[in-house]
Write an enzyme that holds these catalytic residues in place. Structure first.
Site, PDB file in Angstrom:
ATOM      1  CD1 TRP A 199       9.946   3.548  42.896  1.00  0.00           C
ATOM      2  CD2 TRP A 199       8.041   3.106  41.823  1.00  0.00           C
ATOM      3  NE1 TRP A 199      10.259   3.220  41.591  1.00  0.00           N
ATOM      4  CE2 TRP A 199       9.097   2.938  40.917  1.00  0.00           C
ATOM      5  CE3 TRP A 199       6.741   2.878  41.364  1.00  0.00           C
ATOM      6  CZ2 TRP A 199       8.910   2.566  39.582  1.00  0.00           C
ATOM      7  CZ3 TRP A 199       6.544   2.522  40.034  1.00  0.00           C
ATOM      8  CH2 TRP A 199       7.616   2.361  39.172  1.00  0.00           C
TER       9      TRP A 199
ATOM     10  CD  GLU B 175       8.404  -1.523  33.144  1.00  0.00           C
ATOM     11  OE1 GLU B 175       7.940  -0.663  32.384  1.00  0.00           O
ATOM     12  OE2 GLU B 175       9.635  -1.729  33.264  1.00  0.00           O
TER      13      GLU B 175
ATOM     14  CD  GLU C 289       6.297   2.771  33.599  1.00  0.00           C
ATOM     15  OE1 GLU C 289       7.205   2.843  32.739  1.00  0.00           O
ATOM     16  OE2 GLU C 289       6.440   2.191  34.693  1.00  0.00           O
TER      17      GLU C 289
END
Length: 411
Positions: free
Chosen positions: A87, A198, A319
């Site tokens: 992140w 996402e 992922e």
């Protein structure tokens, strides 16, 4: 996932139809040639991990936060992993990077500086995501709140909110690392930027809303940074552009306002991504291994086919994981799931296909604390461990023999 609290680059861009073909000259930056990633004139495949926690952990200099980051990167490097997804955001509350619009914590930014520096030392490239779809770590809801609004989907349409996001993008990309002295946009340690983790939108015109937002923000990122690749952060759900592909979605539904095909055909998007969580996406089949295996094969296979033939860009599985919190979990089942994903990746890579690698969720270094979401993987040495599977995959991809690199046509 996440629902828990100096080198210089020259690209030769060619626009053919909807597709940008990038041929990278000798450089430390990763480029794209058709459906392949290239580094220093050679094809490169990726095996890596998610570690969303690294920036905030490295910001905690009072404890052993930076040592934890170093340990994770050292362990990853030891089993041949060459990419990490992290992140580059945290808005609002606990250890925030962005305290309020345009106001940043220098201590947290120094944590990110350290992660970028340390990843470079271990020859691990970074995919850095710029905002979260979910409330964890602030996300688009926090941006909307800052603008005095209530509806999270206004993140994609409100002019003030979009400017907040653009300001954050510029701040991160032009950040001068306090350790290396190099701006992030000029640092070859960074593999790519990710627009949003996402993305989802519930508006009745969601597909158009997200398409327009991606076009606008992708163009903005590229106006600042032409060195790095860019991806959206998609899970891979099919939309209405090719209705027959929606049968591959979990339950065959049209989901979340995203469209894997049209979103990834945007010229400024360099590669496509998918996620894979059969336990949470197919809860009724969570204990039926055969049905999950069929879904995984069809899900990855459909996206490889589309990237090979329609999108004509690389595909990265950013992922995938199996949680110990679901009924029937065992290390053996997780290892079989990882091996299944790894085999599909390797088969595509060996055949010269578009699937370029996988990044599992998630790597941690200890068994306690907030990082324990059930998906955590520990680098335990020894046979029959997940770490051994990861090491084997790294070795197989590294030892692939590639033909001479040629410039691909998008036709």
């Amino acid at each position: 996932m996440l629902n828990i609290l100096p080198f210089f680059l020259f690209f030769l861009p060619f626009l053919i139809g909807n597709n940008r073909i990038c041929v990278a000259v000798k450089t430390g930056f990763v480029g794209r040639n058709g459906t392949q990633f290239v580094l220093n004139g050679e094809q490169v495949y990726l095996n890596g991990f998610n570690a969303y926690w690294m920036m905030t952990t490295a910001a905690d200099t009072a404890s052993k936060g930076r040592a934890t980051v170093t340990t994770a990167l050292r362990q990853a490097s030891a089993v041949g992993m060459n990419v990490a997804r992290i992140w580059g955001f945290n808005e609002g509350d606990y250890i925030p990077l962005q305290i309020s619009p345009g106001s940043y914590s220098e201590d947290v930014f120094k944590g990110l500086d350290f992660v970028v520096y340390e990843a470079g030392r271990f020859n691990i490239k970074l995919i850095i995501s710029l905002v979260n779809n979910f409330e964890d770590y602030g996300g688009r809801k926090k941006y909307v709140e800052w603008a005095g609004l209530d509806e999270p989907d206004e993140f994609y349409t409100n002019s003030a909110v979009k400017q907040f996001y653009k300001n954050h993008v510029k701040t991160v990309l032009t950040r001068k690392n306090t350790i290396t002295g190099r701006m992030y946009k000029d640092d070859p340690t960074i593999f790519s930027w990710e627009l949003i983790n996402e993305p989802r939108c519930n508006d009745s015109t969601a597909s158009n809303i997200l398409q327009d937002w991606v076009k606008e923000m992708a163009s903005y990122v590229k106006s600042i940074d032409s060195n790095h690749l860019l991806e959206i952060g998609l899970e891979g759900f099919y939309g209405e552009s090719i209705p027959e592909r929606t049968v591959y979605n979990p339950g065959g539904r049209v989901l979340t306002g995203t469209d894997f095909i049209t979103n990834n055909q945007i010229p400024d998007i360099d590669f496509a991504t998918i996620h894979i969580y059969p336990d949470s996406w197919l809860p009724l089949q969570s204990s039926r291994t055969g049905e999950q295996d069929t879904f995984v094969d069809r899900w990855i296979g459909a996206h490889i086919e589309d990237c090979d033939n329609i999108i004509k860009k690389p595909l990265l599985i950013t992922e995938f994981g199996k949680s110990s919190k679901y009924p029937g979990f065992s290390l053996e089942k997780r290892n079989k799931f990882f091996q299944r994903v790894y085999d599909v990746i390797y088969d595509s890579a060996r055949a010269g296909g578009s699937c370029t690698g996988g990044v599992f969720w998630q790597l941690t270094t200890n068994r306690t604390g907030l990082l324990g979401d059930g998906y955590e993987v520990f680098m335990q040495a020894g046979p029959n461990t997940t770490a051994q599977l990861i090491a084997d995959q790294s070795s197989k991809l590294k030892n692939l023999k590639y033909p001479p690199l040629v410039t691909h046509s998008a036709e």
